[in-house]
Design an enzyme around this catalytic site. Structure first.
Site, short mmCIF file in Angstrom:
data_model
loop_
_atom_site.label_atom_id
_atom_site.label_comp_id
_atom_site.label_asym_id
_atom_site.label_seq_id
_atom_site.Cartn_x
_atom_site.Cartn_y
_atom_site.Cartn_z
N ASP A 162 0.84 -1.19 0.00
CA ASP A 162 0.00 0.00 0.00
C ASP A 162 0.88 1.25 0.00
O ASP A 162 0.43 2.35 0.15
CB ASP A 162 -0.96 0.01 1.19
CG ASP A 162 -0.22 -0.08 2.50
OD1 ASP A 162 1.03 -0.05 2.46
OD2 ASP A 162 -0.88 -0.20 3.54
N ASP A 193 9.67 -36.18 -41.98
CA ASP A 193 10.35 -35.77 -43.21
C ASP A 193 10.48 -36.93 -44.20
O ASP A 193 10.49 -38.10 -43.80
CB ASP A 193 11.75 -35.28 -42.80
CG ASP A 193 12.39 -34.39 -43.83
OD1 ASP A 193 11.88 -34.31 -44.94
OD2 ASP A 193 13.43 -33.79 -43.49
N ARG A 244 22.36 -27.13 -43.72
CA ARG A 244 21.62 -28.37 -43.99
C ARG A 244 21.18 -28.38 -45.46
O ARG A 244 20.07 -28.79 -45.78
CB ARG A 244 20.40 -28.49 -43.08
CG ARG A 244 20.06 -29.94 -42.72
CD ARG A 244 18.70 -30.08 -42.06
NE ARG A 244 18.46 -31.44 -41.66
CZ ARG A 244 17.27 -32.01 -41.58
NH1 ARG A 244 16.19 -31.34 -41.88
NH2 ARG A 244 17.14 -33.25 -41.21
N LYS A 259 3.36 -30.89 -38.13
CA LYS A 259 4.61 -30.57 -37.43
C LYS A 259 5.35 -29.56 -38.31
O LYS A 259 5.86 -29.91 -39.38
CB LYS A 259 5.44 -31.83 -37.23
CG LYS A 259 6.78 -31.57 -36.57
CD LYS A 259 7.52 -32.87 -36.31
CE LYS A 259 8.96 -32.62 -35.89
NZ LYS A 259 9.71 -33.85 -35.73
N TRP A 260 5.38 -28.31 -37.88
CA TRP A 260 5.95 -27.20 -38.67
C TRP A 260 7.39 -27.01 -38.20
O TRP A 260 7.64 -26.49 -37.12
CB TRP A 260 5.11 -25.94 -38.44
CG TRP A 260 5.51 -24.73 -39.24
CD1 TRP A 260 6.69 -24.08 -39.20
CD2 TRP A 260 4.69 -24.04 -40.18
NE1 TRP A 260 6.68 -23.01 -40.06
CE2 TRP A 260 5.45 -22.95 -40.67
CE3 TRP A 260 3.39 -24.20 -40.65
CZ2 TRP A 260 4.95 -22.05 -41.61
CZ3 TRP A 260 2.89 -23.29 -41.58
CH2 TRP A 260 3.67 -22.24 -42.06
N ASP A 261 8.32 -27.41 -39.06
CA ASP A 261 9.73 -27.41 -38.68
C ASP A 261 10.43 -26.18 -39.27
O ASP A 261 9.91 -25.53 -40.19
CB ASP A 261 10.38 -28.70 -39.22
CG ASP A 261 11.61 -29.12 -38.44
OD1 ASP A 261 12.11 -28.33 -37.64
OD2 ASP A 261 12.05 -30.27 -38.65
N ASN A 276 14.66 -25.40 -39.82
CA ASN A 276 15.91 -26.05 -39.47
C ASN A 276 17.20 -25.29 -39.72
O ASN A 276 18.25 -25.92 -39.78
CB ASN A 276 16.00 -27.38 -40.21
CG ASN A 276 15.27 -28.46 -39.43
OD1 ASN A 276 15.56 -28.68 -38.27
ND2 ASN A 276 14.30 -29.10 -40.05
N CYS A 297 8.25 -26.80 -34.33
CA CYS A 297 9.54 -27.46 -34.20
C CYS A 297 10.58 -26.57 -34.86
O CYS A 297 10.30 -25.92 -35.86
CB CYS A 297 9.47 -28.82 -34.90
SG CYS A 297 11.05 -29.66 -35.02
N ASP A 309 15.80 -32.20 -30.12
CA ASP A 309 16.12 -33.40 -30.88
C ASP A 309 16.87 -34.41 -30.02
O ASP A 309 16.99 -35.58 -30.38
CB ASP A 309 17.01 -33.05 -32.09
CG ASP A 309 16.19 -32.47 -33.23
OD1 ASP A 309 14.95 -32.58 -33.20
OD2 ASP A 309 16.79 -31.91 -34.16
C1 DGJ Z 1 14.42 -31.62 -37.25
C2 DGJ Z 1 13.40 -32.07 -36.24
O1 DGJ Z 1 13.71 -31.57 -34.98
C3 DGJ Z 1 13.31 -33.59 -36.25
O2 DGJ Z 1 12.40 -34.04 -35.29
C4 DGJ Z 1 12.91 -34.05 -37.63
O3 DGJ Z 1 11.61 -33.60 -37.91
C5 DGJ Z 1 13.88 -33.51 -38.67
N1 DGJ Z 1 14.05 -32.10 -38.56
C6 DGJ Z 1 13.42 -33.87 -40.06
O4 DGJ Z 1 14.20 -33.31 -41.02
#
Ligand code: DGJ
Length: 741
Positions: free
Chosen positions: A77, A374, A450, A483-485, A487, A533, A555
């Site tokens: 307060d 994948d 990659r 699962k939308w990655d 990388n 992801c 991973d």
């Molecule tokens: C990276 C992800 O973390 C994995 O689980 C897997 O989906 C690979 N990519 C596939 O290329």
């Protein structure tokens, strides 16, 4: 008050199409009923006090017309000290509610602008306010204007009282005709009471995400930041507490996060008056925004909260905040299905026959959602080719994806699929047709990582293309899970076709378009669950959690490592958002039992990723029993409150407890990694006792699971605990508690 009316329509339409708004704003209206117990307005000096059950936040108008922050901390307060007089501009400049570049500089600025005549200084003064509600929660809008130039700043403070949480964001409006260059537009700032503080933040790398780091905040600046659109290195969640406080369950902790999945930055600045300022928002590195005449820009949200029951209390508030206020409904309020994912079993080598065979075994053990990872699309036999060509590979799926999906559905499971829409392999039809769609800079190496490049999501044609193929994929197939990655990190973030000023907006426009694609896909396909992801947990941010339902944590599925990763992750993410798979993977070549691996994965959102072809009948039976057990307790884990009981970073034990919000049911997972003291010599070692939390002290609980069934009072469980002896390396126990009627 309708905030939409404050900006030009076109600009707001653009925002409304993006999730900046969906997450952030509730950008809609603030209605005018005043919840006086939460928000009090006093006169002379004009002052706003926000009280939640455990916190107080104060802002007032200084005599020179600037908005100044008063006290922010545990409920008090205590009145803000008298407003600094006109002779104290230096003091005022260390407490600005919206710190800006201009005048004396004693804070990290949240706003830095350049006006058309090259003036780089702001002078913001209070011009009005509105107190009301937004989407059912108290909301304060503080209006400021520059004393000369046509810039208005509206700061919003929305309060979620039951969680002791404040959301802050700003709307910046250019009311003139000439451009204003916004070099920095953070989301908000707070200043803590003078004290010595530690910062707990979460960092690491690929395969070792979310490691808690505790560091003393000394005089000067500590920043954590992300420059691209993903990062394993830093998480945007923070906890700040007095240096001497260590207890998980007692003491004051300020906590929060920036909700922006692109480049963000958080600054912790101990200034020359020994006050600690916390501020953050969109990272201004290599980024600016041209605020055109008669346009507005809305920042993402920054969230601040105060816990008076330690870091466990801060985590529980953050979990509830994400579940109840950020993550998409209705999924955030429902348990997730147990999924199977093909990645660790088949890699890129997917085809109709093998996937169907895997699906049959998955069904046998109790899986509810079968996800093909994948490798399913045109030319994708390894990571060198295919990204961008999102049609089923004809050699692997000669009749398309539907025969596999039908089979999975006939088995009684949902079907899910992996995509990486923001990427392109140079070896793809898409890249051959549209090399200009990848981010690039003339005369500079286009670095692949990659073997892939990043699509320039800032471009509307890239956005439209992505929306079209994703929409078609979901329309033509009975897909219930994506699962939308994502990388790789961004390099050469250039867009040569745009002008030099536009080049530096790429990183913001990228995120806006990403949000828009996800938002539209969710609107068109409301029954699809999205998993975020990014090569593991590279994108665990409240910004993306407003548009996705769960996060692939890491991973690294080695169960020993995973205990550490999950422990760190649990500071911020609710267990439902933290996806864990049981796999065959042993990063360190050690052998752990299937049971141990299941227990580790069950302390979150359970999935299975093993090569099921290799499993014996005994292994299938174990998996089936544990999945059945998980299904019977997952509502406690995923939707209940979480308490960290043992820290694997400081001992060879980890333990975590989940309790339903009504306190009636609870689950405890206890793990031992390496046995340092053999059972025989331990006797009734204190390390075997787990003192529980969050139960009803008046209630009696039936305790069962991997210990002798017994009845124990809630008070005893929370005072002296329950003995959970663990023997041997990589051993685990699950205890289930139910309050007796
Ligand atoms: C990276 C992800 O973390 C994995 O689980 C897997 O989906 C690979 N990519 C596939 O290329």
């Amino acid at each position: 008050m309708d905030v939409k009316a404050r900006g030009p329509k076109r600009s707001w339409e653009r925002f409304l199409r993006t999730a900046i708004v969906a997450l952030a704003l509730c950008a809609g209206s603030v209605t005018a009923s005043l919840p006086s117990e939460v928000m009090r307005v006093d006169q002379d000096p004009l002052r706003w006090t926000v009280n939640t059950p455990h916190s107080t936040y104060q802002v007032f108008v200084a005599r020179n017309g600037e908005l100044v922050q008063g006290y922010y901390g545990p409920l008090s307060d205590r009145r803000a000290a008298g407003a600094p007089g006109p002779g104290d501009p230096e003091i005022i400049s260390s407490l600005r509610e919206v710190p800006y570049r201009g005048g004396f500089m004693n804070m990290t600025p949240a706003l830095e602008v350049i006006f058309a005549d090259h003036t780089r200084e702001l002078e913001l003064r209070y011009v009005g306010h509105e107190v009301g509600e937004q989407d059912g929660y108290p909301c304060l809008r503080l209006d400021m204007k520059d004393t000369y130039y046509p810039l208005s700043v509206a700061e919003y403070i929305r309060v979620i009282p039951e969680l002791d949480v404040l959301e802050k964001w700003m709307v910046l409006e250019n009311t003139g005709d000439e451009d204003i260059l916004m070099e920095r537009a953070y989301s908000g700032s707070v200043v803590l009471p003078a004290d010595a503080y530690d910062l707990i933040h979460f960092s690491g790398d690929w395969g070792r995400e979310f490691f808690p780091r505790r560091t003393r905040l000394t005089s000067g600046l500590k920043s954590i930041y992300v420059r691209g659109v993903r990062s394993h290195q830093h998480s945007p969640f923070f906890f700040v507490r007095p240096t001497e406080d260590k207890d998980e369950n007692f003491g004051t902790v300020w906590f929060g996060a920036v909700a922006w999945v692109g480049g963000w930055q958080m600054d912790f600045d101990v200034n020359r008056f020994e006050r600690t300022q916390i501020t953050g928002g969109i990272n201004s590195w290599d980024t600016h925004w041209v605020l055109k005449g008669k346009s507005a820009f809305q920042t993402p949200k920054i969230v601040f909260g105060v816990s008076t029951d330690g870091s466990n209390g801060a985590s529980r508030r953050m979990h509830r905040y994400l579940l109840d206020h950020v993550m998409p409904k209705p999924f955030s309020q429902q348990v997730s299905k147990v999924l199977y994912n093909s990645w660790y079993a088949t890699g890129f080598n997917v085809n109709e026959k093998d996937q169907i065979a895997l699906a049959r075994i998955a069904k046998e053990i109790g899986v509810e959602l079968f996800v093909m990872d994948d490798g399913w699309f045109k030319g994708r036999n390894n990571d060198r080719a295919g990204l961008g060509d999102w049609v089923a590979d004809e050699t692997k799926f000669p009749n398309g994806l539907n025969p596999l999906i039908r089979e999975v559905n006939d088995l009684g499971m949902d079907f899910g699929i992996w995509v990486e829409p923001e990427m392109v392999n140079p070896d793809s039809d898409l890249y051959r047709a549209h090399p200009e769609w990848a981010l690039h800079t003339p005369h500079r190496t286009a670095h692949t990582s990659r073997h892939q490049l990043v699509l320039n999501f800032a471009r509307d044609d890239v956005k439209d293309y992505t929306l079209k193929w994703m929409d078609e994929l979901l329309t033509k197939h009975n897909i219930k899970f994506i699962k939308w990655d994502m990388n790789r990190y961004i390099s050469e973030a250039g867009w040569p076709e745009t002008d030099p000023l536009g080049q530096r907006e790429v990183r913001i426009r990228y995120v806006q378009n990403l949000y828009e694609v996800l938002l539209k896909l969710r609107e068109r396909h409301p029954d699809v669950v999205f998993e975020c992801c990014s090569g593991g947990g590279g994108r665990a941010n409240p910004g993306i959690l407003a548009l996705t339902d769960q996060i692939w944590t890491s991973d690294n599925t080695d169960p020993g490592d995973r205990l550490h990763i999950q422990y760190g992750c649990s500071y911020a993410l609710p267990a439902k958002a933290m996806v864990n798979w049981v796999t065959d993977d042993e990063w360190h070549g050690k052998t752990t039992s299937l049971r141990f691996r299941f227990h580790v994965a069950m302390a979150g959102n359970l999935g299975v990723g093993n090569d099921l072809f290799k499993w014996t009948d005994k292994e299938k039976k174990t998996a089936k029993e544990l999945i059945a057990l998980y299904k019977s307790i997952r509502h406690i884990i995923q939707l209940g409150d979480q308490y960290r009981l043992r820290d694997p970073f400081s001992e060879n034990r980890m333990a975590v407890q989940f309790v339903t919000r009504d306190g009636r049911e609870s689950v405890v997972f206890a793990f031992q990694t390496l046995e340092t003291q053999p059972m025989a010599t331990r006797g009734l070692s204190l390390s075997d006792r787990l003192v529980l939390l969050g139960l009803d002290p008046e209630g009696t609980y039936h305790v069962e699971g991997d210990i002798e069934p017994q009845e124990i009072s809630g008070a005893a469980l929370m005072a002296s605990g329950v003995s959970v002896p663990l023997a041997g390396n990589y051993s685990s126990k699950v205890i289930i508690l139910r309050r007796q009627p």
